[in-house]
Design a protein around this motif. Sequence first.
Motif, PDB file in Angstrom:
ATOM      1  N   GLY A  64       3.152   1.603  -2.088  1.00 38.88           N
ATOM      2  CA  GLY A  64       3.559   1.730  -3.489  1.00 38.88           C
ATOM      3  C   GLY A  64       5.012   1.360  -3.723  1.00 38.88           C
ATOM      4  O   GLY A  64       5.573   0.497  -3.060  1.00 38.88           O
ATOM      5  N   ASN A 114      -3.370  -6.691  -5.093  1.00 33.81           N
ATOM      6  CA  ASN A 114      -3.275  -7.240  -3.749  1.00 33.81           C
ATOM      7  C   ASN A 114      -3.829  -8.656  -3.716  1.00 33.81           C
ATOM      8  O   ASN A 114      -5.031  -8.863  -3.653  1.00 33.81           O
ATOM      9  N   GLY A 167      -2.519   3.109 -10.432  1.00 34.81           N
ATOM     10  CA  GLY A 167      -3.844   2.563 -10.723  1.00 34.81           C
ATOM     11  C   GLY A 167      -4.615   2.153  -9.480  1.00 34.81           C
ATOM     12  O   GLY A 167      -5.501   1.303  -9.557  1.00 34.81           O
ATOM     13  N   LEU A 168      -4.281   2.728  -8.338  1.00 34.35           N
ATOM     14  CA  LEU A 168      -4.879   2.412  -7.041  1.00 34.35           C
ATOM     15  C   LEU A 168      -4.678   0.955  -6.646  1.00 34.35           C
ATOM     16  O   LEU A 168      -5.452   0.380  -5.888  1.00 34.35           O
ATOM     17  N   LEU A 169      -3.622   0.344  -7.170  1.00 35.24           N
ATOM     18  CA  LEU A 169      -3.286  -1.042  -6.839  1.00 35.24           C
ATOM     19  C   LEU A 169      -1.989  -1.083  -6.038  1.00 35.24           C
ATOM     20  O   LEU A 169      -1.131  -0.214  -6.180  1.00 35.24           O
ATOM     21  N   THR A 170      -1.845  -2.112  -5.224  1.00 35.26           N
ATOM     22  CA  THR A 170      -0.641  -2.267  -4.422  1.00 35.26           C
ATOM     23  C   THR A 170       0.519  -2.765  -5.282  1.00 35.26           C
ATOM     24  O   THR A 170       0.325  -3.505  -6.238  1.00 35.26           O
ATOM     25  N   THR A 214      -4.433  -1.977 -16.065  1.00 33.55           N
ATOM     26  CA  THR A 214      -5.140  -2.760 -15.047  1.00 33.55           C
ATOM     27  C   THR A 214      -6.148  -3.665 -15.725  1.00 33.55           C
ATOM     28  O   THR A 214      -6.712  -3.326 -16.768  1.00 33.55           O
ATOM     29  N   ARG A 265       0.810  -1.233   0.000  1.00 31.33           N
ATOM     30  CA  ARG A 265       0.000   0.000   0.000  1.00 31.33           C
ATOM     31  C   ARG A 265       0.834   1.270   0.000  1.00 31.33           C
ATOM     32  O   ARG A 265       0.312   2.347  -0.272  1.00 31.33           O
ATOM     33  N   SER A 269      -8.777  -8.615  -6.151  1.00 35.21           N
ATOM     34  CA  SER A 269      -8.195  -7.362  -6.600  1.00 35.21           C
ATOM     35  C   SER A 269      -7.966  -7.459  -8.093  1.00 35.21           C
ATOM     36  O   SER A 269      -7.762  -8.548  -8.624  1.00 35.21           O
ATOM     37  N   MET A 320       0.096   4.443  -4.298  1.00 30.74           N
ATOM     38  CA  MET A 320      -0.915   3.667  -5.020  1.00 30.74           C
ATOM     39  C   MET A 320      -1.718   4.521  -5.996  1.00 30.74           C
ATOM     40  O   MET A 320      -2.084   4.049  -7.067  1.00 30.74           O
ATOM     41  N   ARG A 321      -1.979   5.769  -5.653  1.00 35.51           N
ATOM     42  CA  ARG A 321      -2.795   6.607  -6.544  1.00 35.51           C
ATOM     43  C   ARG A 321      -2.128   6.822  -7.892  1.00 35.51           C
ATOM     44  O   ARG A 321      -2.798   7.100  -8.880  1.00 35.51           O
ATOM     45  N   LYS A 322      -0.804   6.659  -7.962  1.00 34.95           N
ATOM     46  CA  LYS A 322      -0.095   6.773  -9.232  1.00 34.95           C
ATOM     47  C   LYS A 322       0.081   5.410  -9.908  1.00 34.95           C
ATOM     48  O   LYS A 322       0.613   5.332 -11.008  1.00 34.95           O
TER      49      LYS A 322
END
Length: 185
Positions: free
Chosen positions: A55, A100, A80-83, A129, A53, A107, A76-78
């Motif tokens: 990143g 995740n 694709g909101l993925l870990t 994604t 989380r 996920s 994460m916001r950079k």
Amino acid sequence: MRWLSTVLVALLATSTSAQAQKLIWELSTGVHPPLCMLPDTRSKPFLYAALQRDGLVVYELSETNRAPRRVANLPMRKLGLLTASYLEQQGDLLYVALGNFFNALGSKSGLAIVDIKNPRMPKVLSVWTSPQREAGSHIVTVQGKYAYLGVMEKGIRILDISNPKQIKSLSITHPDIHFPNRNPN
């Protein structure tokens, strides 16, 4: 239960004797344990960490025995909101497997391509994604213009990375779990 994760990185003497080995530095990563750490393959003094989380985190290594210094972070916001879960480097590009796989609800999986020409200022070139939840991804390997993304529930996703600014999904394959041996039953 809340817990803290610490990464111990030891620079060891060349001797195989346990008494001759010593810890040079210790680095706390806070709440999120790293899923992957990768020293820069261009012999630059940097260490890249996939800190879930938190990143992608870049540490600068010291020539002395001091602990690395955090010099950059791609949250994460950079991504694709993925870990961030796994890293592979090819020259000035870092490939970050995303998603995740610990999430019980599932996920999406993903891949980010990051320009690390200047590791103190990493730049996200593109993020891909999956359209649906696939329980994340945890490995990526790169050969030529293709990235092979290990997707937890779907198998291997093949991505076209010939243009690092535009990742394209080509196909997904779910290998036989008995490969390369046939199931004897």
